[in-house]
Design a protein around this motif. Sequence first.
Motif, mmCIF file in Angstrom:
data_model
loop_
_atom_site.group_PDB
_atom_site.id
_atom_site.type_symbol
_atom_site.label_atom_id
_atom_site.label_comp_id
_atom_site.label_asym_id
_atom_site.label_seq_id
_atom_site.Cartn_x
_atom_site.Cartn_y
_atom_site.Cartn_z
ATOM 1 N N UNK A 65 -21.963 -29.099 -3.457
ATOM 2 C CA UNK A 65 -23.068 -28.774 -4.352
ATOM 3 C C UNK A 65 -24.219 -29.771 -4.221
ATOM 4 N N UNK A 66 -23.916 -30.975 -3.800
ATOM 5 C CA UNK A 66 -24.978 -31.941 -3.543
ATOM 6 C C UNK A 66 -25.832 -31.436 -2.380
ATOM 7 N N UNK A 67 -25.162 -30.952 -1.332
ATOM 8 C CA UNK A 67 -25.893 -30.408 -0.181
ATOM 9 C C UNK A 67 -26.694 -29.168 -0.571
ATOM 10 N N UNK A 68 -26.209 -28.473 -1.578
ATOM 11 C CA UNK A 68 -26.907 -27.270 -2.014
ATOM 12 C C UNK A 68 -28.055 -27.595 -2.973
ATOM 13 N N UNK A 690 -26.923 -38.708 15.735
ATOM 14 C CA UNK A 690 -27.735 -37.595 16.199
ATOM 15 C C UNK A 690 -29.192 -37.783 15.784
ATOM 16 N N UNK A 691 -29.383 -38.209 14.559
ATOM 17 C CA UNK A 691 -30.732 -38.279 14.015
ATOM 18 C C UNK A 691 -31.372 -39.649 14.193
ATOM 19 N N UNK A 692 -30.572 -40.647 14.496
ATOM 20 C CA UNK A 692 -31.099 -41.998 14.535
ATOM 21 C C UNK A 692 -31.666 -42.390 13.185
ATOM 22 N N UNK A 693 -31.079 -41.852 12.133
ATOM 23 C CA UNK A 693 -31.613 -42.079 10.794
ATOM 24 C C UNK A 693 -31.260 -43.475 10.297
ATOM 25 N N UNK A 694 -32.074 -44.028 9.401
ATOM 26 C CA UNK A 694 -31.762 -45.355 8.856
ATOM 27 C C UNK A 694 -30.517 -45.306 7.981
ATOM 28 N N UNK A 695 -29.932 -46.477 7.828
ATOM 29 C CA UNK A 695 -28.671 -46.581 7.102
ATOM 30 C C UNK A 695 -28.754 -46.023 5.682
ATOM 31 N N UNK A 696 -29.921 -46.178 5.084
ATOM 32 C CA UNK A 696 -30.051 -45.769 3.688
ATOM 33 C C UNK A 696 -30.060 -44.254 3.506
ATOM 34 N N UNK A 697 -30.348 -43.546 4.587
ATOM 35 C CA UNK A 697 -30.306 -42.095 4.440
ATOM 36 C C UNK A 697 -28.869 -41.634 4.671
ATOM 37 N N UNK A 698 -28.603 -40.412 4.299
ATOM 38 C CA UNK A 698 -27.219 -39.947 4.406
ATOM 39 C C UNK A 698 -27.186 -38.447 4.561
ATOM 40 N N UNK A 699 -26.247 -37.995 5.352
ATOM 41 C CA UNK A 699 -26.088 -36.551 5.519
ATOM 42 C C UNK A 699 -25.784 -35.910 4.168
ATOM 43 N N UNK A 700 -25.137 -36.682 3.298
ATOM 44 C CA UNK A 700 -24.753 -36.088 2.022
ATOM 45 C C UNK A 700 -25.968 -35.836 1.134
ATOM 46 N N UNK A 701 -27.072 -36.496 1.453
ATOM 47 C CA UNK A 701 -28.288 -36.253 0.675
ATOM 48 C C UNK A 701 -29.254 -35.351 1.422
ATOM 49 N N UNK A 702 -28.864 -34.923 2.620
ATOM 50 C CA UNK A 702 -29.728 -34.010 3.368
ATOM 51 C C UNK A 702 -29.627 -32.646 2.714
ATOM 52 N N UNK A 703 -30.554 -31.764 3.071
ATOM 53 C CA UNK A 703 -30.412 -30.470 2.423
ATOM 54 C C UNK A 703 -30.013 -29.416 3.437
#
Length: 885
Positions: A65-68, A690-703
């Motif tokens: 539901x977080x992803x949603x 895959x994304x080279x995203x910074x540590x503070x970002x997270x797949x769990x907060x992606x949409x």
Amino acid sequence: MESRYAPQGVEARWRKVWEEHRLYRSQPDERAAYTIVMPPPNVTGVLHMGHVLNNTLQDIIARFYRLKGYNVCWVPGTDHASIATEAKVVARLRAQGIDKRALGREAFLEEAWKWTHEHGGIIVEQLKTLGISADWDRFRFTLDPPLYRAVMRSFVRLYQDGLIYRGKRMIHWDPVALTALSDEEVIYKERESILCYVRYPAENGEYLVIATVRPETILADVAVAVHPADERYQHWIGRRVRVPLTDRFVPVIADEKVDPTFGTGCLKVTPAHDPGDYEIGERHRLPIIDIFTPEAYLNEHAGVYAGLTREEARQRIISDLERLGFLEKTEPYRHSVGHSERTDAVVEPRISEQWFVKMKPLADLALRAVKTGEVRLIPERFLATYRHWLENVKDWCISRQLWWGHRIPAWYAPDGQVFVAATEEEARAAAKAAGYDPNSLRQDEDVLDTWFSSWLWPLSVFDFFEDPNNVDFRYYYPTQTLVTAPEILFFWVARMIMAGYYFAGKKPFSTVYLHGIVRDKQRRKMSKSLGNSPDPLELIRNYGADAVRMGIVMSAPAGNDLLFDETLCEQGKNFCNKLWNSFRLIHLWREKAVDEPPSDFHLEAYQWFEHILNLLQAEVEQLIQAYRFYEAAHLLYRVIWEQFCSWYLEALKPVPARSLLEKVESQAERLLQLLHPLMPYITEELWHQLKGAPETSSISLSSLPSSTGSGKEIDWNLLDAVQLAQTAISQIRRLQQAFSISEVQEIYTLAYQVAFFPTLRRWIEHFLGKKLEKVSSSPTGRSLRVVVRSTGAPSYFLERAVLHQEIFFLQAELPNQKWEELVHSLQKEKLHAESFLEKLRAKLLNPDFIQKAPPEVIEKERKKLKDTEERLRLLTEQLEALNSG
RNA sequence: GGGAACUUAGCUCAGGGGUUUAGAGCGCCUGCCUUACAAGCAGGAGGUCGGUGGUUCGAUUCCACCAGUUCCCACCA
């Protein structure tokens, strides 16, 4: 990237990052809330497989539901577990030679807190290794001051409303923990005992025979009862008989409660030690003789038997009865005996003064909630037991003769006058107002049943009792889903529903998802004493948390108990490795990809997988929303392994064009998102890579992009065509293996599915290295022919049965012996087809069938018939060709 | 004693009145160290859907009974 996925480092790292950045912290905002309260594990407990299952399922929901796009708030906590914790502390003190009573309440509580602080953090840390996304800032303990106050306030309110009362009743007594228990804390177990037929003599030498399994309680008998209508004993009513082994005479009375068909139809009445007898005793105003000490030893009223245990006394009394001629006979007898849930001691019915909650009005609230569907139980079949329990519920004994817990907020004046108040100050004030000396008050020594705080949990974690209008409570309550085991449906779930409606006027949650009990492969409940419960931490060390989560989710479908098998963790681990390597391939492609336009085949494969993904997402979302986690896990497992890895990535080999690779990567990202609720760590790791995203970002907060569903956007023709191609490729490979064909020279087809031909050709060329050619008629002479039948689109997605039949011919060299084998297998297939054809014909010739079956069904049967005829024709043709060749 | 559920491949389970005469995962068998992955790849074998009746044009699927398994509830001494 390493060729093997090593979960340990990855999991430890992300766990730390998530926690440090307080990733799963929730604050009220403009988004819709999705709230879950964690069933609080016992504070001094140790993580077991049940916790793993329970928390994995909650985490799947939370992460999904977080992803949603929901504002997910998952409140963790621990329970003080009054009786369980106290038992452990008592045991530890005893080991040090210290007696609880001698130590005194204050010092004991200090010890208990010490124990709690030593052990209380353990289970929380263990839970965290699972990778669960609870909001740790909201962590609550049931003895925290606000929650303590919540218990006090709720108690006072119920008391003022007349729903809590104190009274002398017969309750279940635990002679080891030395406390009263509620009905729910008593576990009945079948036991083999001896039914004794005992003679109770009258003055004139006649005697009555009474059957009992508890001869030791003879000493506490105060009457003998018979059924008022029992012919056999009419003349006995009103007479007196002597209680064996004593010189007491007791009356023979008549009571409806007696079952004339049991034993001899005579019942010995022991009001102090049997609930049924207690009732009879009350009705007939019989005296009460209590022969047990709190520890269930016989006391001074038991005369020479004083000091014996129940079991010893039983043996002694049986032999004494026999010796003195009172024992007519004995027979083996199976019946259920109540045991204490916590200490496993045989509970003793005992009359004592306790506090009770009047359940009827509360039960009505909880009943209405499920009847109207405001609260939904999943699986629904628990509804029946839930209702039955509520309709027959008895008052709830809430006082416990323990120290660890919420002390009952009742103060007594020296004359026994009770003042119930949330605090001592209030009680004193009330006493003073009533003309008592406030300093003379003495607080009730007992604490409350653990569940008396648990039932407030969804309310108290949001500080409802501190301020019913606080922002958090208004935003997060009612919660959405409660995930728990059916074992505590009555203990906890039903009572939370009561408390929610009673105190807040609103349900505590909309859905209760009840999962099964974790058992071992032999269906035995996992338990410490059996030693069949694997240590979850050990499993996590060996396989990784993601693998253990996947393993437990894939153990069994909803509602059933699950048979845990460690090989499922291994399967989970293998799956992680598979996923890991698929992303490794994508990484390698990044270096090798060239700036060229993608090939038609790659473009088609891309389109095809896009549709697969859309279907997958729609179905996974639907399954998770329906709490079908097992199916969701299996679907993801299969689609990722078969379609993504075995077909799609293989199709893109040796390397896709750069422009296409970028699109493939975004598909891969979507796969990670769909998988993330189940396997949070590896998906987080791969997502970052895959994304080279910074540590503070997270797949769990992606949409997660919104699901396109299985509507018109899906190109069914393409899915069917690729499915047919896949089936053809597998079949051709099968023939190659079965007949040891080293090389297929040519592949032809009589393509009447003209639209599919380009797709078939592209896929066959890529996977088999041969160009598919069209021919106008069957070749003569020796060739392999294969009829490929496909149901269209991967079967795990849809009920749609679009059947396609296609015929392929392979030109290949075969040794003579293999041709013979081929003839043999074709003959078998022919027989099979013939018998099938027979059945179809018979069916289609049946006038009833033609008249009554729906036209679509008849149409389908005709198609089957046509296809089978075609197949048969081909088989005959091929056999002829082979025989002539 | 009352209630609920279950019985489909060696194991754990999906499924569903007609799906080319039943699906998956694991296990098993065969062949492969093919340059993402041997924690892997490609194939394969394996089931008269517990028994008996009934409803139906048609039942593994619905109904009844029987047998077996499990769970929950219940103070019958």
